[in-house]
Design a protein around this motif. Sequence first.
Motif, PDB file in Angstrom:
ATOM      1  N   LEU A 152      40.920  40.000  45.656  1.00 22.72           N
ATOM      2  CA  LEU A 152      40.346  40.390  44.374  1.00 22.72           C
ATOM      3  C   LEU A 152      39.934  39.174  43.549  1.00 22.72           C
ATOM      4  O   LEU A 152      38.824  39.116  43.002  1.00 22.72           O
ATOM      5  N   CYS A 153      40.831  38.193  43.451  1.00 21.68           N
ATOM      6  CA  CYS A 153      40.517  36.992  42.670  1.00 21.68           C
ATOM      7  C   CYS A 153      39.393  36.192  43.315  1.00 21.68           C
ATOM      8  O   CYS A 153      38.573  35.586  42.610  1.00 21.68           O
ATOM      9  N   THR A 181      40.098  43.059  37.765  1.00 24.41           N
ATOM     10  CA  THR A 181      40.805  42.247  38.762  1.00 24.41           C
ATOM     11  C   THR A 181      41.898  41.414  38.128  1.00 24.41           C
ATOM     12  O   THR A 181      43.049  41.422  38.570  1.00 24.41           O
TER      13      THR A 181
END
Length: 316
Positions: free
Chosen positions: A106-107, A65
């Motif tokens: 994603l983060c 990621t």
Amino acid sequence: MPVTVTHSTVTTTVASPTVIGSPRALTQPLGLLRLLQLVSTCMAFSLVASAGAWRGHMGNWSMFTWCFCFAVTLVILLVELGGFQARFPFFWRNFTITIACYAALLCLSASIIYPITYVQFLSHGPSRDHATAATAFSGIACLAYATEVAWTRARPGEITGYMASEPGLLKVLETFVACLIFVFISSPYLYHNWLALEWCVAVYALCFVLAALTILLNLGHCTNMLPIPFHSFLLGLALLSVLLYATALVLWPLYQFNENYSVQSWRARDVSCGDRNPYLVCIWDRRLAVTILTAVNLLAYVGDLVYSAHLVFVKV
């Protein structure tokens, strides 16, 4: 350079924002925001790599990621510094907001999964400190990407690309949640014994492919290639996805948490959750995660259906 945006039978021409291909672009608010994204993701994966603080599937997911978000943000910055947006194969605003939305999700997932599956099991010391700092930078990156999405999305009454609108952002959410589901069902033993569970996997795959195809058609300006109006296509796709996900939301928990189908209905009875490997997600937790993510995606598709119906049936 004017951009033509087509909505059903109405074609409207709007002016694209002026692009500055010079270092001064970095001093603009959006440029500074992307610098923050670049630095925070770089710090996250650098801290983890320097301490070797990742292990297992979830650790690899988090590392991927941060590296992926850093790489795409760097590409976006270089393209804008060089003023190459006009040569890019996609409508630039559609592309950048799509990437920002994926990066924010994603983060966010890494900021939740990494401390739960890894950091809490580390003993106190430099490795734990590095991992904790990486989690903090991941959270900062998530906020930075989410701010970009909120800043650049379409405002009420504004005519812009599909991906900058609420239905387009919902498509990003739908595909991202489907990817998370695929991560949790990567082991075939979760579903291969029952035809109903294989149906659920087919539902996840089919809806993901159709949603991803919609995103690619918009990014590539290929919606006119469809044999039906694009808004009608979106409505049919959303309705189909809602019906399919509704069956998955019934069948998946029914077959995964019912002792009549030779599965453990309680986590304490699942021997794979006996803390033998704290860096792996046990079978019962995988089943629960897929159930929750199925419900989340069903809600996203319902919202998508409402927006699509509004576009087709409400005349503005």
